[in-house]
Motif scaffolding. Structure first.
Motif, PDB file in Angstrom:
ATOM      1  N   GLY A  76       0.799  -1.224   0.000  1.00  0.00           N
ATOM      2  CA  GLY A  76       0.000   0.000   0.000  1.00  0.00           C
ATOM      3  C   GLY A  76       0.826   1.265   0.000  1.00  0.00           C
ATOM      4  O   GLY A  76       1.679   1.476  -0.868  1.00  0.00           O
ATOM      5  N   GLU A  77       0.607   2.125   0.989  1.00  0.00           N
ATOM      6  CA  GLU A  77       1.289   3.410   1.101  1.00  0.00           C
ATOM      7  C   GLU A  77       2.216   3.415   2.307  1.00  0.00           C
ATOM      8  O   GLU A  77       1.883   2.851   3.356  1.00  0.00           O
ATOM      9  CB  GLU A  77       0.272   4.550   1.251  1.00  0.00           C
ATOM     10  CG  GLU A  77      -0.636   4.746   0.059  1.00  0.00           C
ATOM     11  CD  GLU A  77      -1.633   5.873   0.253  1.00  0.00           C
ATOM     12  OE1 GLU A  77      -2.353   6.181  -0.711  1.00  0.00           O
ATOM     13  OE2 GLU A  77      -1.692   6.441   1.379  1.00  0.00           O
ATOM     14  N   VAL A  78       3.348   4.055   2.151  1.00  0.00           N
ATOM     15  CA  VAL A  78       4.295   4.229   3.254  1.00  0.00           C
ATOM     16  C   VAL A  78       4.661   5.705   3.351  1.00  0.00           C
ATOM     17  O   VAL A  78       5.049   6.330   2.353  1.00  0.00           O
ATOM     18  CB  VAL A  78       5.558   3.370   3.049  1.00  0.00           C
ATOM     19  CG1 VAL A  78       6.645   3.763   4.051  1.00  0.00           C
ATOM     20  CG2 VAL A  78       5.233   1.891   3.189  1.00  0.00           C
ATOM     21  N   ILE A  79       4.553   6.252   4.532  1.00  0.00           N
ATOM     22  CA  ILE A  79       4.882   7.655   4.770  1.00  0.00           C
ATOM     23  C   ILE A  79       6.382   7.773   4.986  1.00  0.00           C
ATOM     24  O   ILE A  79       6.971   7.041   5.790  1.00  0.00           O
ATOM     25  CB  ILE A  79       4.096   8.194   5.972  1.00  0.00           C
ATOM     26  CG1 ILE A  79       2.595   8.148   5.676  1.00  0.00           C
ATOM     27  CG2 ILE A  79       4.527   9.626   6.297  1.00  0.00           C
ATOM     28  CD1 ILE A  79       1.718   8.478   6.864  1.00  0.00           C
ATOM     29  N   THR A  80       6.994   8.703   4.265  1.00  0.00           N
ATOM     30  CA  THR A  80       8.452   8.832   4.327  1.00  0.00           C
ATOM     31  C   THR A  80       8.858  10.284   4.107  1.00  0.00           C
ATOM     32  O   THR A  80       8.017  11.167   3.915  1.00  0.00           O
ATOM     33  CB  THR A  80       9.116   7.894   3.299  1.00  0.00           C
ATOM     34  OG1 THR A  80      10.523   7.839   3.536  1.00  0.00           O
ATOM     35  CG2 THR A  80       8.857   8.359   1.869  1.00  0.00           C
ATOM     36  N   THR A  81      10.152  10.510   4.136  1.00  0.00           N
ATOM     37  CA  THR A  81      10.704  11.858   3.989  1.00  0.00           C
ATOM     38  C   THR A  81      11.221  12.091   2.579  1.00  0.00           C
ATOM     39  O   THR A  81      11.803  11.188   1.976  1.00  0.00           O
ATOM     40  CB  THR A  81      11.842  12.080   4.998  1.00  0.00           C
ATOM     41  OG1 THR A  81      12.460  13.352   4.746  1.00  0.00           O
ATOM     42  CG2 THR A  81      12.911  11.002   4.878  1.00  0.00           C
ATOM     43  N   PRO A  82      11.050  13.300   2.053  1.00  0.00           N
ATOM     44  CA  PRO A  82      11.663  13.624   0.754  1.00  0.00           C
ATOM     45  C   PRO A  82      13.119  14.044   0.901  1.00  0.00           C
ATOM     46  O   PRO A  82      13.828  14.178  -0.093  1.00  0.00           O
ATOM     47  CB  PRO A  82      10.828  14.796   0.260  1.00  0.00           C
ATOM     48  CG  PRO A  82      10.460  15.522   1.533  1.00  0.00           C
ATOM     49  CD  PRO A  82      10.243  14.432   2.566  1.00  0.00           C
ATOM     50  N   TYR A  83      13.555  14.237   2.154  1.00  0.00           N
ATOM     51  CA  TYR A  83      14.897  14.773   2.424  1.00  0.00           C
ATOM     52  C   TYR A  83      15.819  13.626   2.820  1.00  0.00           C
ATOM     53  O   TYR A  83      16.055  13.352   3.996  1.00  0.00           O
ATOM     54  CB  TYR A  83      14.833  15.837   3.523  1.00  0.00           C
ATOM     55  CG  TYR A  83      16.093  16.670   3.638  1.00  0.00           C
ATOM     56  CD1 TYR A  83      16.326  17.731   2.767  1.00  0.00           C
ATOM     57  CD2 TYR A  83      17.051  16.388   4.597  1.00  0.00           C
ATOM     58  CE1 TYR A  83      17.482  18.490   2.858  1.00  0.00           C
ATOM     59  CE2 TYR A  83      18.215  17.145   4.690  1.00  0.00           C
ATOM     60  CZ  TYR A  83      18.424  18.191   3.819  1.00  0.00           C
ATOM     61  OH  TYR A  83      19.576  18.935   3.897  1.00  0.00           O
ATOM     62  N   SER A  84      16.325  12.945   1.790  1.00  0.00           N
ATOM     63  CA  SER A  84      17.186  11.787   2.003  1.00  0.00           C
ATOM     64  C   SER A  84      17.843  11.438   0.679  1.00  0.00           C
ATOM     65  O   SER A  84      17.582  12.060  -0.357  1.00  0.00           O
ATOM     66  CB  SER A  84      16.357  10.597   2.520  1.00  0.00           C
ATOM     67  OG  SER A  84      17.173   9.462   2.763  1.00  0.00           O
ATOM     68  N   ALA A 126       2.869   1.606   6.838  1.00  0.00           N
ATOM     69  CA  ALA A 126       4.165   1.734   7.511  1.00  0.00           C
ATOM     70  C   ALA A 126       4.693   3.155   7.423  1.00  0.00           C
ATOM     71  O   ALA A 126       4.204   3.984   6.646  1.00  0.00           O
ATOM     72  CB  ALA A 126       5.181   0.765   6.909  1.00  0.00           C
ATOM     73  N   ILE A 127       5.702   3.411   8.248  1.00  0.00           N
ATOM     74  CA  ILE A 127       6.474   4.654   8.236  1.00  0.00           C
ATOM     75  C   ILE A 127       7.920   4.282   7.954  1.00  0.00           C
ATOM     76  O   ILE A 127       8.475   3.399   8.602  1.00  0.00           O
ATOM     77  CB  ILE A 127       6.379   5.373   9.598  1.00  0.00           C
ATOM     78  CG1 ILE A 127       4.936   5.697   9.950  1.00  0.00           C
ATOM     79  CG2 ILE A 127       7.240   6.642   9.603  1.00  0.00           C
ATOM     80  CD1 ILE A 127       4.727   6.042  11.426  1.00  0.00           C
ATOM     81  N   LEU A 128       8.514   4.937   6.967  1.00  0.00           N
ATOM     82  CA  LEU A 128       9.935   4.751   6.655  1.00  0.00           C
ATOM     83  C   LEU A 128      10.634   6.072   6.947  1.00  0.00           C
ATOM     84  O   LEU A 128      10.554   7.027   6.173  1.00  0.00           O
ATOM     85  CB  LEU A 128      10.129   4.338   5.194  1.00  0.00           C
ATOM     86  CG  LEU A 128      11.568   4.196   4.690  1.00  0.00           C
ATOM     87  CD1 LEU A 128      12.387   3.255   5.562  1.00  0.00           C
ATOM     88  CD2 LEU A 128      11.589   3.727   3.230  1.00  0.00           C
ATOM     89  N   ALA A 129      11.292   6.133   8.098  1.00  0.00           N
ATOM     90  CA  ALA A 129      11.943   7.361   8.551  1.00  0.00           C
ATOM     91  C   ALA A 129      13.453   7.241   8.402  1.00  0.00           C
ATOM     92  O   ALA A 129      13.996   6.141   8.292  1.00  0.00           O
ATOM     93  CB  ALA A 129      11.578   7.648   9.997  1.00  0.00           C
TER      94      ALA A 129
END
Length: 370
Positions: A76-84, A126-129
């Motif tokens: 599905g969808e995973v929330i993550t950062t664009p700053y990486s 999920a969250i991918l931090a």
């Protein structure tokens, strides 16, 4: 100044003569891969050094990220950062997962937990931090959100080797943490990576996935990949561990010199830590704001003319690359702080063998660029 070229980083390597006995042992036992003796020794040594229970070594950090997502069956969808670095989000696309970008905190440049909660949908799994520059995320706030919404948490800890937060190793947070041992990292094995596993069961599954899904000589139980770390890389890692504390101490001295010399320069902000108890000084980012005499890019170009090669980590944002820019969450209006950081950041050279004389010269160039 001398025009000797100074790059943003340089691989840290042990004395070559000390590596020869390891090579001789490999030649003697004829084991090159498939979790040989050096591989097993390095896993044990890293668990002890990092303060973790279980670790699965990988051929690189990107394959480790891809496998971590697979092992948790994230969809599905995973929330993550664009700053990486792009590997963070690429690992999602390789698994057929939709990245959802949210903005970052202005002080740490890590993903903003408040923005995470606002972006959750029924498709979020999920969250991918990312512990950006090795500075820990707000792990407690992220875990609280994950518990509330029944989400998995994966940390891209490529920058965070040896880092400790308020409760010990930052690598023990989340469902899985992923390390990189790439040549540019604080701890390198030429190429390599690892997944920190919370228990023996998850390690066993991950070990199967990195070995084509094998669960024995003739049983294949999952569509795995070849992600194993070779004996050459594992042997180097064992030797590197003998020098890692010395390397981090040298990085600390460089970090302190930059902070002391640049603290009074108008328009230059040295990024602060995020409260870690033990840092690794993996990067030295500065933010160049509008009160500085030059733009960030003009300073970047000026330093290069003097033989200094900083890097604009991370510019552009991941959300600006062609495969991501069409996503609704890539709308620049949703990511103002990340965009601002990407337009201002400049990572200065830092590595153990960098002389403090060169660091002083870099600081003089920045302070006296007029």
């Amino acid at each position: 100044m001398s025009k000797t070229t100074t790059f943003v980083t340089q691989p840290s390597l042990p004395p070559l003569e000390e590596f020869i006995p390891y090579l001789e042992k490999i030649w003697e036992n004829k084991v090159l891969t498939n979790c040989g003796p050096f591989h097993q020794q390095l896993e044990e040594a890293l668990c002890n050094y990092l303060g973790v229970e279980h670790i699965a070594l990988f051929t690189n950090g990107t394959i480790a990220l891809v496998t971590a997502l697979q092992s948790l069956r994230v969809t599905g969808e995973v929330i993550t950062t664009p700053y990486s670095f792009v590997a963070t989000s690429h690992s999602l696309l390789w698994n057929g997962i939709k990245p959802v970008f949210v903005d970052i905190e202005p002080d740490t440049l890590n993903i903003d937990p408040q923005k995470i909660e606002a972006a959750i949908t029924p498709q979020t799994t999920a969250i991918l931090a990312v512990h950006c520059y090795g500075h820990p995320c707000n792990v407690d706030a992220i875990q609280k959100i994950a518990d509330t919404y029944n989400l998995k948490v994966i940390y891209d800890a490529a920058h965070a080797f040896g880092v400790k937060c308020h409760c010990g190793s930052v690598l023990n947070h989340g469902d899985l943490s992923v390390l990189s041992f790439h040549a540019t990292k604080v701890f390198n094995t030429f190429e390599g990576g690892a997944i920190i596993c919370p228990d023996a069961e998850s390690k066993a599954r991950i070990d199967q996935l990195k070995n084509f899904g094998h669960a024995g000589e003739i049983d294949v139980v999952a569509p795995g990949i070849n992600g194993k770390l070779s004996e050459f890389n594992a042997a180097l890692g064992l030797l590197q561990l003998e020098y890692i504390d010395e390397a981090i101490a040298k990085r600390k001295a460089i970090d302190e010199t930059y902070r002391r010399r640049l603290s009074a320069v108008t328009g230059i902000q040295c990024l602060q830590d995020s409260g870690e108890l033990v840092a690794n000084y993996a990067y030295f980012p500065i933010l160049v704001d509008d009160s500085y005499f030059l733009s960030r890019d003009a300073l970047y170009d000026h330093l290069k003319t003097q033989g200094i090669h900083p890097r604009r980590y991370f510019y552009p944002l991941i959300s600006e690359f062609p495969m991501y820019r069409g996503l609704p969450s890539s709308n620049p209006e949703r990511l103002p702080l990340a965009l601002n950081a990407a337009s201002q950041v400049l990572c200065l050279p830092i590595y153990p063998d960098l002389s403090l004389d060169i660091v002083e010269t870099i600081c003089r160039l920045i302070a006296g660029v007029r």
